[in-house]
Design a protein around this motif. Structure first.
Motif, PDB file in Angstrom:
ATOM      1  N   THR A  67       0.836  -1.205   0.000  1.00  0.00           N
ATOM      2  CA  THR A  67       0.000   0.000   0.000  1.00  0.00           C
ATOM      3  C   THR A  67       0.868   1.250   0.000  1.00  0.00           C
ATOM      4  O   THR A  67       0.603   2.205  -0.741  1.00  0.00           O
ATOM      5  N   VAL A  68       1.912   1.260   0.812  1.00  0.00           N
ATOM      6  CA  VAL A  68       2.826   2.406   0.850  1.00  0.00           C
ATOM      7  C   VAL A  68       3.526   2.574  -0.493  1.00  0.00           C
ATOM      8  O   VAL A  68       3.683   3.696  -0.988  1.00  0.00           O
ATOM      9  N   ARG A  69       3.912   1.479  -1.106  1.00  0.00           N
ATOM     10  CA  ARG A  69       4.569   1.555  -2.414  1.00  0.00           C
ATOM     11  C   ARG A  69       3.643   2.175  -3.450  1.00  0.00           C
ATOM     12  O   ARG A  69       4.054   3.032  -4.239  1.00  0.00           O
ATOM     13  N   ARG A  70       2.388   1.763  -3.448  1.00  0.00           N
ATOM     14  CA  ARG A  70       1.439   2.303  -4.430  1.00  0.00           C
ATOM     15  C   ARG A  70       1.227   3.800  -4.239  1.00  0.00           C
ATOM     16  O   ARG A  70       1.179   4.555  -5.211  1.00  0.00           O
ATOM     17  N   LEU A  71       1.120   4.235  -2.996  1.00  0.00           N
ATOM     18  CA  LEU A  71       0.836   5.659  -2.792  1.00  0.00           C
ATOM     19  C   LEU A  71       2.045   6.530  -3.125  1.00  0.00           C
ATOM     20  O   LEU A  71       1.894   7.640  -3.635  1.00  0.00           O
ATOM     21  N   THR A  72       3.252   6.035  -2.856  1.00  0.00           N
ATOM     22  CA  THR A  72       4.432   6.824  -3.198  1.00  0.00           C
ATOM     23  C   THR A  72       4.660   6.844  -4.705  1.00  0.00           C
ATOM     24  O   THR A  72       5.035   7.879  -5.271  1.00  0.00           O
ATOM     25  N   GLU A  73       4.411   5.730  -5.368  1.00  0.00           N
ATOM     26  CA  GLU A  73       4.539   5.698  -6.829  1.00  0.00           C
ATOM     27  C   GLU A  73       3.518   6.623  -7.483  1.00  0.00           C
ATOM     28  O   GLU A  73       3.823   7.291  -8.473  1.00  0.00           O
ATOM     29  N   ALA A  74       2.310   6.656  -6.925  1.00  0.00           N
ATOM     30  CA  ALA A  74       1.278   7.531  -7.482  1.00  0.00           C
ATOM     31  C   ALA A  74       1.676   8.997  -7.323  1.00  0.00           C
ATOM     32  O   ALA A  74       1.486   9.805  -8.244  1.00  0.00           O
ATOM     33  N   ALA A  75       2.234   9.362  -6.175  1.00  0.00           N
ATOM     34  CA  ALA A  75       2.649  10.745  -5.951  1.00  0.00           C
ATOM     35  C   ALA A  75       3.731  11.152  -6.942  1.00  0.00           C
ATOM     36  O   ALA A  75       3.700  12.252  -7.508  1.00  0.00           O
ATOM     37  N   ARG A  76       4.682  10.266  -7.185  1.00  0.00           N
ATOM     38  CA  ARG A  76       5.758  10.600  -8.122  1.00  0.00           C
ATOM     39  C   ARG A  76       5.238  10.641  -9.559  1.00  0.00           C
ATOM     40  O   ARG A  76       5.645  11.494 -10.349  1.00  0.00           O
ATOM     41  N   ALA A  77       4.337   9.725  -9.901  1.00  0.00           N
ATOM     42  CA  ALA A  77       3.785   9.722 -11.257  1.00  0.00           C
ATOM     43  C   ALA A  77       3.027  11.008 -11.550  1.00  0.00           C
ATOM     44  O   ALA A  77       3.061  11.532 -12.667  1.00  0.00           O
ATOM     45  N   GLN A  78       2.362  11.543 -10.545  1.00  0.00           N
ATOM     46  CA  GLN A  78       1.557  12.748 -10.736  1.00  0.00           C
ATOM     47  C   GLN A  78       2.378  14.033 -10.663  1.00  0.00           C
ATOM     48  O   GLN A  78       2.088  15.009 -11.351  1.00  0.00           O
ATOM     49  N   GLN A  79       3.420  14.035  -9.820  1.00  0.00           N
ATOM     50  CA  GLN A  79       4.139  15.283  -9.560  1.00  0.00           C
ATOM     51  C   GLN A  79       5.601  15.267  -9.991  1.00  0.00           C
ATOM     52  O   GLN A  79       6.278  16.293  -9.899  1.00  0.00           O
ATOM     53  N   GLY A  80       6.103  14.121 -10.455  1.00  0.00           N
ATOM     54  CA  GLY A  80       7.486  14.068 -10.933  1.00  0.00           C
ATOM     55  C   GLY A  80       8.492  14.302  -9.811  1.00  0.00           C
ATOM     56  O   GLY A  80       8.232  14.015  -8.644  1.00  0.00           O
ATOM     57  N   ASP A  81       9.645  14.853 -10.195  1.00  0.00           N
ATOM     58  CA  ASP A  81      10.734  15.072  -9.236  1.00  0.00           C
ATOM     59  C   ASP A  81      10.573  16.431  -8.560  1.00  0.00           C
ATOM     60  O   ASP A  81      11.408  17.330  -8.702  1.00  0.00           O
ATOM     61  N   SER A  82       9.502  16.563  -7.815  1.00  0.00           N
ATOM     62  CA  SER A  82       9.205  17.850  -7.192  1.00  0.00           C
ATOM     63  C   SER A  82       8.956  17.669  -5.706  1.00  0.00           C
ATOM     64  O   SER A  82       8.679  16.568  -5.224  1.00  0.00           O
TER      65      SER A  82
END
Length: 223
Positions: A67-82
């Motif tokens: 679950t933690v992996r999915r939420l962190t991947e989603a955040a990066r997919a949406q916001q990139g290296d920010s």
């Protein structure tokens, strides 16, 4: 197919029940009898799926980690290296800690010295925050003079602190609390050039991702 579906439901019920019991009393005091009773299955069915309490605890941690992996991947997919990716991920982590008993139980196990000295879930979160802030620095998102490693130490310490304190008081996991943390941190991390470019309350509307906790985390006993 019917048997497979029934077995999958039983396994899922056992993981959820185990997470609830681990969150309430910790790993060592938890009994397999209490877990099987909470799940509404026999002890034999529990042992069919999980040979020991340790194996069951690992299954809880594995599901929580996914679950933690999915939420962190989603955040990066949406916001990139920010920096926004880090802000959004912290909001989402606190939300699932408040609402998902398996994640709550997984983190409770992570901090249980009766099992191990290090926490795989907290380590997973730490590595993601470090990598994300390193990327943010490379992209020019951090203020001059701010090193990604220093920023990561503060963010990890604060968020793990919220996770631990949230076990006894739900307000620590609230959207408001996380927003206030970022309101203090972001001016230092972004500097004048990028000030205002990151939304401290998260990039999504409150109704979509960061509602206040719907259930109060179970207080942890003193150990």
């Amino acid at each position: 197919m019917v048997k497979q579906e029934r077995a999958a439901r039983t396994r899922r019920s056992l993981i959820k029940a185990a997470a609830e019991v681990f969150a309430e009393v910790g790993f060592v005091p938890a009994s397999l009898g209490a877990i099987s009773a909470r799940a509404g299955v026999s002890s034999g069915a529990l042992h069919f799926h999980f040979a020991t309490k340790g194996v069951l605890a690992e299954a809880v941690e594995e599901e929580a980690g996914e679950t933690v992996r999915r939420l962190t991947e989603a955040a990066r997919a949406q916001q990139g290296d920010s920096l926004q990716a880090v802000v959004d991920a912290t909001h989402e982590l606190m939300r699932v800690l408040a609402q998902d008993v398996v994640v709550r139980g997984g983190f409770e196990l992570a901090g249980d010295i009766g099992r191990r000295a290090t926490s795989p879930l907290r380590r997973q979160w730490q590595l993601w925050v470090e990598d994300s802030l390193r990327r943010a620095e490379r992209s020019g998102a951090l203020a001059e003079g701010v090193h990604w490693a220093d920023a990561a130490r503060v963010v990890v310490a604060a968020t793990v602190g919220m996770e631990v304190l949230g076990g006894g008081e739900a307000a620590w996991l609230s959207r408001q609390n996380v927003t206030r943390f970022w309101e203090v941190m972001l001016p230092r991390l972004t500097g004048d050039r990028n000030r205002g470019a990151v939304v401290s309350s998260g990039s999504r509307p409150p109704a979509a991702t960061s509602a206040e906790p719907r259930q109060r985390p179970v207080p942890r006993p003193e150990r």
